[in-house]
Design a protein around this motif. Structure first.
Motif, mmCIF file in Angstrom:
data_model
loop_
_atom_site.group_PDB
_atom_site.id
_atom_site.type_symbol
_atom_site.label_atom_id
_atom_site.label_comp_id
_atom_site.label_asym_id
_atom_site.label_seq_id
_atom_site.Cartn_x
_atom_site.Cartn_y
_atom_site.Cartn_z
ATOM 1 N N VAL A 184 0.856 -1.178 0.000
ATOM 2 C CA VAL A 184 0.000 0.000 0.000
ATOM 3 C C VAL A 184 0.895 1.233 0.000
ATOM 4 C CG1 VAL A 184 -1.813 1.227 1.233
ATOM 5 C CG2 VAL A 184 -1.754 -1.262 1.293
ATOM 6 N N SER A 185 0.626 2.184 -0.897
ATOM 7 C CA SER A 185 1.477 3.363 -1.014
ATOM 8 C C SER A 185 1.250 4.340 0.143
ATOM 9 C CB SER A 185 1.209 4.072 -2.342
ATOM 10 O OG SER A 185 -0.060 4.674 -2.331
ATOM 11 N N VAL A 186 2.214 5.213 0.343
ATOM 12 C CA VAL A 186 2.122 6.244 1.379
ATOM 13 C C VAL A 186 0.942 7.163 1.087
ATOM 14 C CG1 VAL A 186 3.314 8.225 2.393
ATOM 15 C CG2 VAL A 186 4.585 6.164 1.878
ATOM 16 N N GLU A 187 0.718 7.474 -0.195
ATOM 17 C CA GLU A 187 -0.391 8.341 -0.570
ATOM 18 C C GLU A 187 -1.732 7.745 -0.148
ATOM 19 O OE1 GLU A 187 1.902 7.252 -2.747
ATOM 20 O OE2 GLU A 187 2.911 9.019 -3.528
ATOM 21 N N THR A 188 -1.887 6.442 -0.316
ATOM 22 C CA THR A 188 -3.129 5.774 0.046
ATOM 23 C C THR A 188 -3.363 5.817 1.546
ATOM 24 O OG1 THR A 188 -2.878 4.310 -1.857
ATOM 25 C CG2 THR A 188 -4.404 3.612 -0.138
ATOM 26 N N VAL A 189 -2.328 5.523 2.315
ATOM 27 C CA VAL A 189 -2.451 5.548 3.774
ATOM 28 C C VAL A 189 -2.741 6.967 4.262
ATOM 29 C CG1 VAL A 189 -1.211 5.159 5.938
ATOM 30 C CG2 VAL A 189 -0.997 3.527 4.068
#
Length: 170
Positions: free
Chosen positions: A40-45
Motif C-alpha cells: 500500500v502506497s504512502v499516498e493511500t495511507v
C-alpha cells in the motif's frame, strides 16, 4: 467541541499534510529504494488517515459524541468515508508514477536542426544561434567554416558539445 472531535481533526490534518508531501514527490517514509512502499502506497495511507479523521470529526459532531460508544461509531463512520478517498488517491498516485513522457533530448538531436544566427559567427571563432529542440528555443554557441552574419538561417551539421554546434547556412 468534543475531545473526540479534536482528536479526529488532528488525525485528519496530519493525514492531509502527509498526503500533500507524498503527492508533491517527497520521499517520505521510503526506506530502501524509490519504489519500496510495500503493498500500500504512502499516498493511500495518508488519504485514508485524512479522510477518516475529518469524516470521524463530522460524524462525532453529528452524534454529539460524548461517550466512548459514540466516539467509536464516529471512528467507524470516518473509516467508511475514507475508503473511496483512499482508493482515488491510490489510482491518482499510480497514474502519476506510471505516466509516459517523451525522452529527454540529447546533443545528437541537435544535428539537422534549423536555426537563426543571433550573434555573428566569425571564421575560427564562436557566435550564437537559436534553434528549436523538441519544440523549445535553445540558444547555442556556434562555429562555421565561413563567417555568417546575424539573421542568417542555418542548419546544424555537427554537435560539438552539449552547448556548441557546427553550422552551415541554409
Amino acid at each position: 467541541m468534543a475531545t473526540g472531535t479534536l482528536f479526529f481533526l488532528i488525525v485528519g490534518g496530519a493525514g492531509v499534510g502527509v498526503l500533500a508531501l507524498a503527492l508533491l514527490g517527497t520521499e517520505l517514509l521510503q526506506f530502501g529504494g524509490a519504489d519500496v512502499d510495500g503493498p500500500v502506497s504512502v499516498e493511500t495511507v495518508a488519504a485514508f488517515a485524512g479522510a477518516s479523521g475529518f469524516g470521524g470529526a463530522i460524524v462525532n459532531e453529528l452524534l454529539g459524541g460524548r461517550t466512548a460508544g459514540m466516539v467509536a461509531a464516529a471512528a467507524a463512520g470516518g473509516a467508511v468515508a475514507a475508503i473511496p478517498v483512499a482508493w482515488i488517491a491510490s489510482r491518482l498516485s499510480r497514474a502519476a508514477r506510471n505516466m509516459r513522457t517523451d525522452p529527454t533530448p540529447t546533443r545528437d538531436d541537435l544535428v539537422g536542426a534549423l536555426g537563426l544566427v543571433v550573434t555573428p559567427v566569425p571564421v575560427g571563432g564562436y557566435g550564437e544561434v537559436r534553434v528549436r529542440l523538441a519544440g523549445h528555443p535553445v540558444k547555442l554557441n556556434a562555429r562555421a567554416d565561413r563567417a555568417i552574419p546575424v539573421g542568417a538561417q542555418v542548419f546544424v551539421v555537427q554537435a560539438l558539445s552539449d552547448t556548441s554546434v557546427h553550422v552551415e547556412t541554409y
